[in-house]
Scaffold this active site. Structure first.
Site, PDB file in Angstrom:
ATOM      1  N   GLU A 181       0.828  -1.197   0.000  1.00 25.98           N
ATOM      2  CA  GLU A 181       0.000   0.000   0.000  1.00 25.98           C
ATOM      3  C   GLU A 181       0.871   1.258   0.000  1.00 25.98           C
ATOM      4  O   GLU A 181       1.942   1.290   0.603  1.00 25.98           O
ATOM      5  CB  GLU A 181      -0.925  -0.016   1.225  1.00 25.98           C
ATOM      6  CG  GLU A 181      -1.814  -1.254   1.214  1.00 25.98           C
ATOM      7  CD  GLU A 181      -2.898  -1.270   2.278  1.00 25.98           C
ATOM      8  OE1 GLU A 181      -3.125  -0.225   2.929  1.00 25.98           O
ATOM      9  OE2 GLU A 181      -3.521  -2.317   2.443  1.00 25.98           O
ATOM     10  N   CYS A 226       3.426   8.473   1.394  1.00 26.81           N
ATOM     11  CA  CYS A 226       3.875   7.509   2.394  1.00 26.81           C
ATOM     12  C   CYS A 226       4.107   6.184   1.678  1.00 26.81           C
ATOM     13  O   CYS A 226       3.169   5.592   1.142  1.00 26.81           O
ATOM     14  CB  CYS A 226       2.777   7.381   3.465  1.00 26.81           C
ATOM     15  SG  CYS A 226       3.120   6.167   4.736  1.00 26.81           S
ATOM     16  N   CYS A 234       5.972  -6.991   7.680  1.00 26.89           N
ATOM     17  CA  CYS A 234       7.021  -6.449   8.546  1.00 26.89           C
ATOM     18  C   CYS A 234       7.347  -7.487   9.597  1.00 26.89           C
ATOM     19  O   CYS A 234       6.465  -8.218  10.049  1.00 26.89           O
ATOM     20  CB  CYS A 234       6.542  -5.160   9.227  1.00 26.89           C
ATOM     21  SG  CYS A 234       7.857  -4.269  10.111  1.00 26.89           S
ATOM     22  N   CYS A 267       5.620  -4.981  16.211  1.00 25.86           N
ATOM     23  CA  CYS A 267       5.097  -4.014  17.185  1.00 25.86           C
ATOM     24  C   CYS A 267       3.645  -4.364  17.484  1.00 25.86           C
ATOM     25  O   CYS A 267       2.857  -4.623  16.566  1.00 25.86           O
ATOM     26  CB  CYS A 267       5.221  -2.588  16.647  1.00 25.86           C
ATOM     27  SG  CYS A 267       6.935  -2.115  16.302  1.00 25.86           S
ATOM     28  N   CYS A 291       0.487  -2.462  15.754  1.00 28.19           N
ATOM     29  CA  CYS A 291       0.538  -2.156  14.320  1.00 28.19           C
ATOM     30  C   CYS A 291      -0.076  -3.297  13.515  1.00 28.19           C
ATOM     31  O   CYS A 291       0.276  -4.462  13.710  1.00 28.19           O
ATOM     32  CB  CYS A 291       1.982  -1.938  13.885  1.00 28.19           C
ATOM     33  SG  CYS A 291       2.144  -1.595  12.115  1.00 28.19           S
ATOM     34  N   GLU A 311       9.849  -2.073   7.744  1.00 28.26           N
ATOM     35  CA  GLU A 311      10.889  -1.345   8.490  1.00 28.26           C
ATOM     36  C   GLU A 311      11.996  -1.007   7.484  1.00 28.26           C
ATOM     37  O   GLU A 311      12.759  -1.885   7.071  1.00 28.26           O
ATOM     38  CB  GLU A 311      11.408  -2.243   9.616  1.00 28.26           C
ATOM     39  CG  GLU A 311      12.694  -1.783  10.275  1.00 28.26           C
ATOM     40  CD  GLU A 311      12.676  -0.330  10.763  1.00 28.26           C
ATOM     41  OE1 GLU A 311      11.745   0.051  11.482  1.00 28.26           O
ATOM     42  OE2 GLU A 311      13.601   0.424  10.384  1.00 28.26           O
ATOM     43  N   ASN A 318      -4.650   4.167  15.804  1.00 24.43           N
ATOM     44  CA  ASN A 318      -5.658   3.816  14.799  1.00 24.43           C
ATOM     45  C   ASN A 318      -6.013   2.352  14.936  1.00 24.43           C
ATOM     46  O   ASN A 318      -5.169   1.484  14.767  1.00 24.43           O
ATOM     47  CB  ASN A 318      -5.115   4.082  13.390  1.00 24.43           C
ATOM     48  CG  ASN A 318      -4.897   5.560  13.165  1.00 24.43           C
ATOM     49  OD1 ASN A 318      -5.799   6.364  13.329  1.00 24.43           O
ATOM     50  ND2 ASN A 318      -3.675   5.930  12.829  1.00 24.43           N
ATOM     51  N   CYS A 367      -1.967   5.627   9.839  1.00 26.31           N
ATOM     52  CA  CYS A 367      -0.756   4.970  10.345  1.00 26.31           C
ATOM     53  C   CYS A 367      -1.104   3.633  10.973  1.00 26.31           C
ATOM     54  O   CYS A 367      -2.011   3.547  11.783  1.00 26.31           O
ATOM     55  CB  CYS A 367      -0.083   5.787  11.441  1.00 26.31           C
ATOM     56  SG  CYS A 367       0.157   7.490  11.045  1.00 26.31           S
TER      57      CYS A 367
HETATM   58  N1  SAH Z   1       8.717   0.621  10.542  1.00 23.23           N
HETATM   59  C1  SAH Z   1       8.762   2.062  10.588  1.00 23.23           C
HETATM   60  C2  SAH Z   1       7.599   2.682   9.815  1.00 23.23           C
HETATM   61  C3  SAH Z   1       6.289   2.350  10.471  1.00 23.23           C
HETATM   62  S1  SAH Z   1       4.819   3.245  10.180  1.00 23.23           S
HETATM   63  C4  SAH Z   1       8.709   2.518  12.010  1.00 23.23           C
HETATM   64  O1  SAH Z   1       8.480   1.695  12.889  1.00 23.23           O
HETATM   65  O2  SAH Z   1       8.937   3.695  12.279  1.00 23.23           O
HETATM   66  C5  SAH Z   1       4.936   4.832  10.811  1.00 23.23           C
HETATM   67  C6  SAH Z   1       4.425   5.049  12.245  1.00 23.23           C
HETATM   68  O3  SAH Z   1       3.088   4.586  12.502  1.00 23.23           O
HETATM   69  C7  SAH Z   1       5.317   4.363  13.255  1.00 23.23           C
HETATM   70  O4  SAH Z   1       5.670   5.269  14.258  1.00 23.23           O
HETATM   71  C8  SAH Z   1       4.396   3.300  13.791  1.00 23.23           C
HETATM   72  O5  SAH Z   1       4.803   2.871  15.049  1.00 23.23           O
HETATM   73  C9  SAH Z   1       3.064   3.998  13.772  1.00 23.23           C
HETATM   74  N2  SAH Z   1       1.931   3.080  13.939  1.00 23.23           N
HETATM   75  C10 SAH Z   1       1.908   1.751  13.723  1.00 23.23           C
HETATM   76  N3  SAH Z   1       0.688   1.244  13.978  1.00 23.23           N
HETATM   77  C11 SAH Z   1      -0.088   2.274  14.383  1.00 23.23           C
HETATM   78  C12 SAH Z   1      -1.460   2.377  14.762  1.00 23.23           C
HETATM   79  N4  SAH Z   1      -2.267   1.316  14.760  1.00 23.23           N
HETATM   80  N5  SAH Z   1      -1.924   3.599  15.083  1.00 23.23           N
HETATM   81  C13 SAH Z   1      -1.107   4.673  15.037  1.00 23.23           C
HETATM   82  N6  SAH Z   1       0.177   4.632  14.680  1.00 23.23           N
HETATM   83  C14 SAH Z   1       0.697   3.441  14.359  1.00 23.23           C
END
Ligand code: SAH
Length: 379
Positions: free
Chosen positions: A90, A103, A110, A114, A117, A178, A309, A352
């Site tokens: 996406e 973005c 991934c 986390c 996420c 990542e 989110n 996000c």
């Molecule tokens: N792998 C990278 C890019 C991730 S996406 C990283 O970890 O930074 C960008 C941001 O969205 C990251 O800070 C991630 O932690 C955040 N994120 C992930 N899931 C989310 C959610 N459900 N709600 C809000 N932010 C989220």
């Protein structure tokens, strides 16, 4: 067939040299692709017919296939792009006052695992190639009517709040994956984004977001030195170990040392953005804010609070607006620049942490269980 989206200038010049062509021909080809939006060799009118035919035998210019496009009521757009093997990624476009951010994804799924996420829930399939990363940008620009002519891709040094006619002013590696775990493909992609014959973006308009792969933060600084965002999400190791498992390998003190190295010696305006997802009752209490303020005291830092989110089957809830405001106030009172990320595109699951794409035959080696074994590809 080599996809030209996968080669940065040095690599393309080398490929041309190997064909017995002059290096500047490579520069011309890049300009056709990135500045003028060509996806075929026929239109490259300053190249001889013979050269065009030879290029067509060796190279292709291939974008991923569009599966769906969704447009949010707020103007955010999400594209699902099909890759080989049934995988899909996406890419999200977020227009705002004075700028427009794309973005992009760096991996199919991934492995960082986390807990909050939804990409993590998909597991990890594979790294994207440089070509697949760059094709997202090219595709978006083309779809948005970035005709690649004239000012769309020029006027790079506009003031902060002026997009100057560009359809895309900023790129963030905040889609699926990542980016620093796919360093060998991400680095040439960044070079193409920054190259004058490529997309011609300035370093501060390209942001790599990382969950904290410390050794690659150092590499990034040496190699291209883009803007950096760090997914901190917790002010102490006990909590961060739980929600961002890579913390067990690179704990907060090491992470922040790497951040200090990243900004050392740079001008005072340069800072790192610390992302902090606001999870109700988990990391959003006043004491968390106070600890966070202590951690970041004196560092060139900006905190970006991201209201969580939700996605199906998550155990988390978004913090209340009051909790987010109180958290922000504590940080600001300690003189830490703090913003709250506006949730964009949530009606199309483009916010996000909601990007899931389609991840085939996912490997179950998520970090939560095998912390020593982050799949990292080195350059
Ligand atoms: N792998 C990278 C890019 C991730 S996406 C990283 O970890 O930074 C960008 C941001 O969205 C990251 O800070 C991630 O932690 C955040 N994120 C992930 N899931 C989310 C959610 N459900 N709600 C809000 N932010 C989220």
């Amino acid at each position: 067939m080599t996809n030209l989206f996968g080669l940065d200038r040095a690599q393309l010049r080398a490929a041309f040299a190997a064909m017995g062509e002059k290096p500047y021909r490579a520069d011309q080809v890049m300009q056709w692709i990135y500045r003028r939006g060509q996806d075929g060799f026929d239109g490259m009118s300053n190249l001889s017919k013979d050269l065009r035919a030879r290029l067509a035998r060796h190279f292709e210019i291939r974008t991923p296939e569009l599966v769906t496009e969704q447009v949010s009521t707020d103007g955010t757009r999400k594209w699902v792009l099909r890759l080989d093997g049934g995988n899909a990624i996406e890419t999200v476009y977020i227009p705002e006052e004075g700028r427009a951010t794309l973005c992009i994804s760096s991996q199919v799924g991934c492995a960082m695992d986390c807990s909050f996420c939804s990409t993590a829930q998909q597991g990890f399939n594979r790294n994207l190639t440089t070509a697949e990363i760059i094709a997202q940008v090219w595709f978006a620009a083309r779809t948005l009517g970035g005709d690649f002519h004239g000012q769309h891709w020029k006027d790079r040094d506009q003031p902060e709040d002026e997009r100057g006619g560009r359809v895309i002013s900023n790129i963030v590696f905040m889609g699926m994956g990542e980016p620093l775990a796919n360093y060998s493909a991400v680095l040439p992609a960044i070079r193409i984004l920054l190259d004058d014959f490529g997309f011609g973006l300035s370093k501060r308009r390209v942001t790599v977001s990382t969950s904290g792969l410390v050794p690659y933060m150092d590499r990034l600084r040496e190699d291209v030195d883009t803007a950096l965002a760090v997914s901190l999400h917790a002010p102490d190791d006990a909590l961060r170990d739980e929600i961002v498992p890579i913390n067990r390998k690179y704990p907060i003190a090491e992470l922040l040392d790497a951040c200090r190295r990243y900004t050392a010696g740079k001008d005072r305006k340069t800072h790192i953005v610390y992302e902090y997802v606001m999870l109700d009752g988990i990391n959003d209490r006043p004491e968390h804010a106070r600890k966070l303020a202590k951690l970041l005291a004196g560092m060139p830092a900006k905190v970006n609070l991201i209201p969580f989110n939700p996605f199906p089957q998550t155990r988390y809830r978004r913090s209340s607006p009051e909790a987010i405001q109180a958290f922000a106030k504590i940080l600001r009172d300690k003189h830490i620049l703090t913003t709250t990320r506006k949730t964009r595109g949530d009606d199309i699951d483009a916010a996000c942490g909601q990007l899931v794409g389609k991840v085939m035959s996912r490997q179950k080696n998520r970090l939560g269980t095998r912390i020593g074994d982050v799949p990292v590809t080195t350059a």
